[in-house]
Design a protein around this motif. Structure first.
Motif, PDB file in Angstrom:
ATOM      1  N   UNK A  48     -26.591  29.646  43.039  1.00 57.65           N
ATOM      2  CA  UNK A  48     -26.296  30.084  44.419  1.00 57.65           C
ATOM      3  C   UNK A  48     -27.046  31.365  44.745  1.00 57.65           C
ATOM      4  N   UNK A  49     -27.077  32.297  43.771  1.00 63.99           N
ATOM      5  CA  UNK A  49     -27.723  33.585  44.028  1.00 63.99           C
ATOM      6  C   UNK A  49     -29.235  33.456  44.092  1.00 63.99           C
ATOM      7  N   UNK A  50     -29.796  32.628  43.203  1.00 61.81           N
ATOM      8  CA  UNK A  50     -31.254  32.485  43.137  1.00 61.81           C
ATOM      9  C   UNK A  50     -31.809  31.600  44.248  1.00 61.81           C
ATOM     10  N   UNK A  51     -31.031  30.637  44.673  1.00 61.36           N
ATOM     11  CA  UNK A  51     -31.528  29.658  45.647  1.00 61.36           C
ATOM     12  C   UNK A  51     -30.560  29.513  46.823  1.00 61.36           C
ATOM     13  N   UNK A  52     -30.430  30.585  47.622  1.00 63.47           N
ATOM     14  CA  UNK A  52     -29.472  30.541  48.734  1.00 63.47           C
ATOM     15  C   UNK A  52     -29.887  29.556  49.828  1.00 63.47           C
ATOM     16  N   UNK A  53     -31.163  29.132  49.794  1.00 70.15           N
ATOM     17  CA  UNK A  53     -31.640  28.210  50.846  1.00 70.15           C
ATOM     18  C   UNK A  53     -31.088  26.795  50.661  1.00 70.15           C
ATOM     19  N   UNK A  54     -30.532  26.518  49.490  1.00 70.00           N
ATOM     20  CA  UNK A  54     -29.921  25.195  49.284  1.00 70.00           C
ATOM     21  C   UNK A  54     -28.506  25.210  49.852  1.00 70.00           C
ATOM     22  N   UNK A  55     -27.994  24.039  50.208  1.00 69.43           N
ATOM     23  CA  UNK A  55     -26.606  23.943  50.653  1.00 69.43           C
ATOM     24  C   UNK A  55     -25.748  23.621  49.442  1.00 69.43           C
ATOM     25  N   UNK A  56     -25.104  24.655  48.900  1.00 73.53           N
ATOM     26  CA  UNK A  56     -24.288  24.485  47.694  1.00 73.53           C
ATOM     27  C   UNK A  56     -22.929  23.920  48.092  1.00 73.53           C
ATOM     28  N   UNK A  57     -22.459  22.934  47.376  1.00 76.40           N
ATOM     29  CA  UNK A  57     -21.161  22.331  47.713  1.00 76.40           C
ATOM     30  C   UNK A  57     -20.037  23.252  47.236  1.00 76.40           C
ATOM     31  N   UNK A  58     -18.881  23.163  47.900  1.00 81.91           N
ATOM     32  CA  UNK A  58     -17.757  24.038  47.530  1.00 81.91           C
ATOM     33  C   UNK A  58     -17.001  23.445  46.349  1.00 81.91           C
ATOM     34  N   UNK A  59     -16.646  24.301  45.382  1.00 80.54           N
ATOM     35  CA  UNK A  59     -15.915  23.806  44.211  1.00 80.54           C
ATOM     36  C   UNK A  59     -14.665  22.992  44.566  1.00 80.54           C
ATOM     37  N   UNK A  60     -13.983  23.358  45.664  1.00 76.40           N
ATOM     38  CA  UNK A  60     -12.768  22.585  46.001  1.00 76.40           C
ATOM     39  C   UNK A  60     -13.107  21.173  46.475  1.00 76.40           C
ATOM     40  N   UNK A  61     -14.372  20.916  46.784  1.00 77.92           N
ATOM     41  CA  UNK A  61     -14.783  19.573  47.222  1.00 77.92           C
ATOM     42  C   UNK A  61     -15.386  18.752  46.078  1.00 77.92           C
ATOM     43  N   UNK A  62     -15.555  19.343  44.909  1.00 74.53           N
ATOM     44  CA  UNK A  62     -16.258  18.655  43.831  1.00 74.53           C
ATOM     45  C   UNK A  62     -15.531  17.389  43.396  1.00 74.53           C
ATOM     46  N   UNK A  63     -16.310  16.365  43.188  1.00 71.07           N
ATOM     47  CA  UNK A  63     -15.774  15.080  42.737  1.00 71.07           C
ATOM     48  C   UNK A  63     -16.904  14.280  42.112  1.00 71.07           C
ATOM     49  N   UNK A  64     -16.536  13.265  41.387  1.00 73.51           N
ATOM     50  CA  UNK A  64     -17.502  12.344  40.795  1.00 73.51           C
ATOM     51  C   UNK A  64     -17.301  11.007  41.522  1.00 73.51           C
ATOM     52  N   UNK A  65     -18.260  10.626  42.331  1.00 71.84           N
ATOM     53  CA  UNK A  65     -18.112   9.383  43.104  1.00 71.84           C
ATOM     54  C   UNK A  65     -18.267   8.173  42.191  1.00 71.84           C
ATOM     55  N   UNK A  66     -17.350   7.224  42.336  1.00 67.99           N
ATOM     56  CA  UNK A  66     -17.481   5.952  41.613  1.00 67.99           C
ATOM     57  C   UNK A  66     -18.224   4.944  42.488  1.00 67.99           C
ATOM     58  N   UNK A  67     -17.722   4.758  43.708  1.00 65.51           N
ATOM     59  CA  UNK A  67     -18.391   3.856  44.645  1.00 65.51           C
ATOM     60  C   UNK A  67     -18.311   4.444  46.047  1.00 65.51           C
ATOM     61  N   UNK A  68     -19.456   4.514  46.710  1.00 65.65           N
ATOM     62  CA  UNK A  68     -19.475   4.907  48.113  1.00 65.65           C
ATOM     63  C   UNK A  68     -19.266   3.654  48.949  1.00 65.65           C
ATOM     64  N   UNK A  69     -18.211   3.645  49.767  1.00 62.46           N
ATOM     65  CA  UNK A  69     -17.832   2.432  50.507  1.00 62.46           C
ATOM     66  C   UNK A  69     -18.340   2.459  51.943  1.00 62.46           C
ATOM     67  N   UNK A  70     -18.666   3.645  52.437  1.00 65.55           N
ATOM     68  CA  UNK A  70     -19.176   3.761  53.801  1.00 65.55           C
ATOM     69  C   UNK A  70     -18.088   3.557  54.834  1.00 65.55           C
ATOM     70  N   UNK A  71     -18.493   3.186  56.044  1.00 60.45           N
ATOM     71  CA  UNK A  71     -17.527   2.992  57.134  1.00 60.45           C
ATOM     72  C   UNK A  71     -16.807   1.664  56.962  1.00 60.45           C
ATOM     73  N   UNK A  72     -15.511   1.751  56.762  1.00 62.75           N
ATOM     74  CA  UNK A  72     -14.705   0.560  56.515  1.00 62.75           C
ATOM     75  C   UNK A  72     -13.855   0.300  57.766  1.00 62.75           C
ATOM     76  N   UNK A  73     -13.973  -0.903  58.357  1.00 59.95           N
ATOM     77  CA  UNK A  73     -13.119  -1.227  59.512  1.00 59.95           C
ATOM     78  C   UNK A  73     -11.644  -1.134  59.108  1.00 59.95           C
ATOM     79  N   UNK A  74     -10.815  -0.565  59.994  1.00 54.93           N
ATOM     80  CA  UNK A  74      -9.391  -0.357  59.686  1.00 54.93           C
ATOM     81  C   UNK A  74      -8.710  -1.617  59.163  1.00 54.93           C
ATOM     82  N   UNK A  75      -9.067  -2.766  59.738  1.00 53.43           N
ATOM     83  CA  UNK A  75      -8.351  -3.992  59.362  1.00 53.43           C
ATOM     84  C   UNK A  75      -8.668  -4.437  57.928  1.00 53.43           C
ATOM     85  N   UNK A  76      -9.743  -3.899  57.353  1.00 57.96           N
ATOM     86  CA  UNK A  76     -10.078  -4.262  55.966  1.00 57.96           C
ATOM     87  C   UNK A  76      -9.372  -3.376  54.945  1.00 57.96           C
ATOM     88  N   UNK A  77      -8.856  -2.217  55.406  1.00 56.22           N
ATOM     89  CA  UNK A  77      -8.350  -1.216  54.461  1.00 56.22           C
ATOM     90  C   UNK A  77      -7.214  -1.742  53.560  1.00 56.22           C
TER      91      UNK A  77
END
Ligand code: ATP
Ligand code: MG
Length: 196
Positions: free
Chosen positions: A25-54
């Motif tokens: 973060x200090x060396x490369x402030x020009x990057x958009x660093x993600x916030x630790x409270x948002x960190x996760x390991x994605x298994x599958x990105x599902x995208x926009x799911x119509x409500x009726x499929x949920x």
């Protein structure tokens, strides 16, 4: 709604990784660093799911999770998407440990999503945690080398989350559903219990 399935880091892993990422973060402030409270390991990105499929989707994903077991992971080194490129847009932490069972889980979740008619990627699964993004894409190889390699701790993964990616201001992600990964049953122990 925009959905994905993910695994969350234990708090001690967030603390450890935060201190490693701090240098970046200090060396490369020009990057958009993600916030630790948002960190996760994605298994599958599902995208926009119509409500009726949920409802059907949720049921299918839950059934897929029930066929897997808790696993252990450790953060191990850094990578970029695209890899080894002069124009990368994502900097991520990679994993070692039970990455094969994790991949099997991701593959089953993809299959469950396809089962309700969603289009999901068939690209090889790369377990990663996004720590920074760059727009426009740039050479992130130097960034990668400036970061020290994180050491431990072990992530004990006992549950899978269905997460909504929330547009606009405020919290980025909202957990919609959580499933435990069932422990393996030991037939010998079960019989011990039943005879005692
Ligand atoms: P933003 O796109 O607003 O910068 P984000 O990438 O965190 O934020 P989403 O695009 O909704 O939010 O993605 C949610 C999760 O799924 C993130 O971990 C993201 O990296 C991952 N993801 C998004 N698109 C894909 C994709 N096409 N393939 C694999 N994973 C993806
Ligand atoms: Mg995105």
């Amino acid at each position: 709604m925009r959905l994905f399935t993910a695994v969350e880091p234990p708090p001690e892993a967030v603390v450890q990784l935060s201190s490693t990422v701090h240098t970046g973060r200090e060396l490369f402030p020009e990057l958009r660093w993600t916030s630790p409270e948002d960190w996760h390991l994605t298994l599958v990105f599902l995208g926009d799911v119509p409500d009726e499929l949920v409802p059907d989707l949720t049921e299918g994903l839950g059934r897929a999770v029930a066929g897997h077991h808790p696993l252990s992971l450790e953060v191990d080194g850094w990578g970029t998407f695209p890899e080894r490129s002069r124009r990368s847009s994502v900097l991520w932490a990679g994993f070692t440990g039970d990455t094969e069972p994790l991949t099997d889980l991701a593959v089953d979740l993809r299959e469950a999503a396809r089962g309700v008619g969603l289009h999901v990627t068939d690209m090889p699964y790369v377990p990663h945690l996004t720590v920074a993004r760059s727009r426009p894409a740039r050479d992130l190889r130097r960034t990668l080398h400036e970061l020290t390699v994180p050491q431990g701790p072990t992530w004990r993964v006992g549950e899978v989350h269905l997460v909504e990616s929330v547009p606009g201001r405020g919290p980025r992600y909202r957990t919609v559903r959580t499933w435990p990964l069932p422990w393996k049953t030991h037939p010998d122990r079960t019989s011990e219990r039943s005879t005692s």
